[in-house]
Design a protein around this motif. Structure first.
Motif, mmCIF file in Angstrom:
data_model
loop_
_atom_site.group_PDB
_atom_site.id
_atom_site.type_symbol
_atom_site.label_atom_id
_atom_site.label_comp_id
_atom_site.label_asym_id
_atom_site.label_seq_id
_atom_site.Cartn_x
_atom_site.Cartn_y
_atom_site.Cartn_z
ATOM 1 N N PRO A 459 0.917 -1.100 -0.063
ATOM 2 C CA PRO A 459 0.137 -0.081 -0.065
ATOM 3 C C PRO A 459 0.997 1.199 -0.017
ATOM 4 O O PRO A 459 1.628 1.472 0.996
ATOM 5 C CB PRO A 459 -0.679 -0.046 1.197
ATOM 6 C CG PRO A 459 -0.179 -1.118 2.215
ATOM 7 C CD PRO A 459 0.682 -2.076 1.284
ATOM 8 N N ALA A 485 -6.934 3.732 1.108
ATOM 9 C CA ALA A 485 -7.778 2.797 2.373
ATOM 10 C C ALA A 485 -7.724 3.573 3.529
ATOM 11 O O ALA A 485 -6.745 4.238 3.711
ATOM 12 C CB ALA A 485 -6.927 1.685 2.719
ATOM 13 N N PRO A 547 -8.270 -2.675 -1.724
ATOM 14 C CA PRO A 547 -7.414 -3.134 -0.539
ATOM 15 C C PRO A 547 -7.774 -4.719 -0.594
ATOM 16 O O PRO A 547 -8.457 -5.176 -0.333
ATOM 17 C CB PRO A 547 -8.121 -2.323 0.592
ATOM 18 C CG PRO A 547 -8.849 -1.289 -0.098
ATOM 19 C CD PRO A 547 -9.395 -1.661 -1.526
ATOM 20 N N VAL A 555 -4.558 -3.808 6.633
ATOM 21 C CA VAL A 555 -4.516 -3.692 5.064
ATOM 22 C C VAL A 555 -2.959 -4.344 4.693
ATOM 23 O O VAL A 555 -2.009 -3.680 5.201
ATOM 24 C CB VAL A 555 -4.590 -2.165 4.674
ATOM 25 C CG1 VAL A 555 -4.182 -2.147 3.018
ATOM 26 C CG2 VAL A 555 -5.828 -1.834 4.942
ATOM 27 N N TYR A 558 -2.577 -3.468 -2.008
ATOM 28 C CA TYR A 558 -3.494 -3.232 -3.183
ATOM 29 C C TYR A 558 -3.481 -4.119 -4.093
ATOM 30 O O TYR A 558 -2.382 -4.310 -4.629
ATOM 31 C CB TYR A 558 -3.270 -1.665 -3.555
ATOM 32 C CG TYR A 558 -3.763 -0.749 -2.411
ATOM 33 C CD1 TYR A 558 -4.272 -1.042 -1.365
ATOM 34 C CD2 TYR A 558 -3.616 0.834 -2.732
ATOM 35 C CE1 TYR A 558 -4.599 0.096 -0.473
ATOM 36 C CE2 TYR A 558 -3.946 1.714 -2.034
ATOM 37 C CZ TYR A 558 -4.578 1.423 -0.792
ATOM 38 O OH TYR A 558 -4.867 2.398 0.313
#
Length: 600
Positions: A459, A485, A547, A555, A558
């Motif tokens: 991410p 996110a 996500p 998380v 991605y």
């Protein structure tokens, strides 16, 4: 030297002429190995019994040592003591008949077969079959041929598609050289190993098959592997009715054998709980006792099968041989011996057909041997569901070309019965029992079985839900992404916010509104989800980045929509390039000439 190898590999990988040369060379190599395999089996049999064909001297004392016939009990045990530790050390988990393993390696592993499998299988099968094991020669030689071809193809750096095709060439060559049946070898490779017919690749498979047969014919007489000594003809059209009934009987016998094989396998698994390497040794003692009382069933049994077809035994003896071969072969393979199921299936079919032929002889104008020959094809077709192979291999093995019509009828009936009665074949059942499938519709799609964890990226930034909308908008612009996110203070996923959503909420609520007060986009995926679900979430949420959320709601990364598009593009481009490589030399020259003229 390196540049020369590189040019040679490129020549093989991109040139049809190169593939032609390679397929012929592999056929010659596998043909030589097949000849060696034959002599190893006969040599070990001669060493253990004094005869290269012990069933022809069933019950006799050792041929040159003069040992009592009771010594036959120890022969399988001695053999197992030699091959079992080797198999367990080098190729654990590969016991039993080998064709399913080759099918799995080719269709699901891209044709990458460990090279040592060939040597281990050659050693183990020679001792198993030469030591009295009731199994066929086709399983080991198919594994050996495919493994040699895979090793060569891997060394040359060939693509997955070319590697799979080379394995089929090696398998075809092994069958062709072993049974002097080049056409059947090619059909075997297409129907069972590849599972798909390609006119281009079939030609190369035929090259391997023919070259292997020619090599074998330099060492063995160019004659039928089952020489019946007479020409068989169906003298009455009414006999086709009897052929139909006989095909049903033989098909049921073939299916029964395939079920018995795995029933015995389960029985041994239930009763034996010792070390894996010692399992064949213990079971071989029972096999030796069995052979002492039924010496006609020693080894592969081709000579006894010929006697069955020639009518040398009464019906009760033929049925006893049928049951004994089915049980002995199931036991040999299930205990961990190296051998194939093709030979035993033909034996079972020959006995079922010959017994039927003797029973209906008063109503038949044709020889009883016809029903035995047709029974071989029907039994194999029912057990394997490889109708082309069943037709051609029996015709080539017996050279009874006049029986092609009744053979086709019997094989068609047997295949239909098999499809109606069973979900899997004698080969695929082994794979199904351990959870493997040869055909997977998902794997055939462009994105295949890639999961979110395979496709995701780190991410770029996570937004705290305490940020204001203005701060989130600036962070989104700086990240270069169109959505990010949002997490809480514990790092747990709360949803996603996009540039479009931020613009709408700023107009509605003002720039100082915190992210926690707006409705975020809840779409996400787990690490194990497939591309179909990922694409569905991307479409329904209008997000460009989805996500990937773990079990603790953190998380993990991605999955970008554009990355999926790029992957699709690359796969399609590779497929198109591969198609270009399959063009003939003349076609490629014409294309280059047209391109040259266009650029001028």
């Amino acid at each position: 030297m390196a540049p020369e190898r590189s040019r040679f590999s490129s020549f093989i990988a991109t040139s049809l002429a190169g593939l032609t040369v390679l397929s012929i060379v592999l056929g010659i190599a596998v043909g030589l190995v097949s000849v060696a395999f034959h002599y190893l089996i006969n040599g070990w049999s001669y060493l253990m019994t004094g005869f290269s064909d012990y069933p022809a001297h069933a019950g006799d004392a050792h041929g040159f040592l003069g040992l009592s016939p009771v010594f036959i009990i120890a022969v399988p045990v001695i053999s197992a003591l030699l091959y079992s530790p080797v198999v367990e050390h080098f190729t654990p988990g590969s016991r039993g008949h080998a064709v399913p393993e080759v099918m799995f390696f080719v269709r699901r592993k891209g044709g990458r077969i460990p090279g040592r499998n060939a040597l281990v299988k050659l050693f183990a099968a020679s001792l198993t079959l030469g030591g009295g094991g009731n199994a066929g020669r086709e399983g080991p030689i198919v594994m050996i041929g495919a493994a040699i071809s895979s090793w060569v193809g891997t060394r040359l750096g060939l693509s997955k598609q070319r590697l799979m095709f080379l394995c089929a060439c090696g398998a075809a060559a092994g069958i062709a050289a072993t049974f002097n049946a080049p056409l059947a070898g090619a059909c075997f490779a297409v129907e069972l190993i590849l599972g798909v017919l390609s006119a281009e690749y079939f030609a190369f498979i035929v090259f391997s098959s023919v070259s292997a047969s020619l090599v074998a014919q330099q060492f063995f007489p160019n004659q039928a592997s089952i020489p019946l000594g007479q020409s068989l003809d169906l003298f009455s059209h009414s006999d086709y009715i009897l052929v139909t009934i006989g095909a049903v009987v033989a098909a049921l016998a073939g299916i029964a054998f395939s079920k018995l094989l795995y029933l015995v396998w389960d029985g041994i698994n239930l009763l034996y709980h010792g070390k894996d390497w010692f399992r064949p040794v213990v079971c071989s003692l029972l096999l030796g006792i069995f052979l002492y009382f039924f010496p006609l069933l020693y080894g592969t049994g081709e000579s006894v099968q010929l006697r069955v077809l020639s009518g040398d035994f009464p019906v009760w003896m033929v049925l006893a041989l049928l049951g004994g071969r089915a049980l002995g072969a199931s036991f040999t393979i299930s205990m961990g011996g190296a051998g194939g199921v093709f030979g035993p299936t033909l034996f079972v079919g020959a006995c079922a057909g010959a017994a039927f032929g003797q029973v209906v002889q008063p109503w038949s104008a044709s020889s009883t041997a016809i029903y035995g020959v047709v029974g071989m094809g029907a039994a194999f077709a029912a057990a394997s569901r490889a109708p082309l192979t069943a037709v051609f291999i029996i015709i080539e093995m017996t050279r009874q070309y006049s029986l092609i019509l009744p053979m086709m009828l019997a094989v068609g009936i047997a295949t239909g019965i098999s499809l109606f009665m069973t979900r899997s074949t004698i080969y695929t059942q082994k794979l199904h029992r351990r959870g493997d499938r040869l055909s997977d519709p998902v794997s055939d799609t462009l994105l295949g079985r890639s999961t979110a964890s395979d496709l995701m990226h780190e991410p770029p930034q996570l937004l705290s839900q305490e940020l204001t909308l203005a701060q989130a908008e600036r962070a989104l612009e700086n990240s270069g992404e169109t959505s990010l996110a949002v997490v809480d203070s514990q790092g747990e996923f709360q949803g996603s916010v996009s540039a479009l959503l931020l613009g709408h909420e700023i107009d509605k609520r003002g720039e100082d509104t915190p992210l926690r007060d707006i409705s975020l986009t809840a779409a996400f995926c787990t690490p194990t989800e497939l591309p179909s679900q990922i694409l569905k979430e991307l479409v329904e949420s209008s997000l460009s980045n989805l996500p990937v959320v773990g079990r603790s709601q953190e998380v993990l990364g991605y999955v970008r929509g554009r990355d999926l598009i790029v992957k699709l593009y690359r796969q399609q481009t590779r497929a198109l390039n591969q198609r270009e490589l399959g063009d003939s030399l003349g076609c490629r020259i014409r294309k280059r000439w047209r391109n040259h003229r266009h650029h001028r």
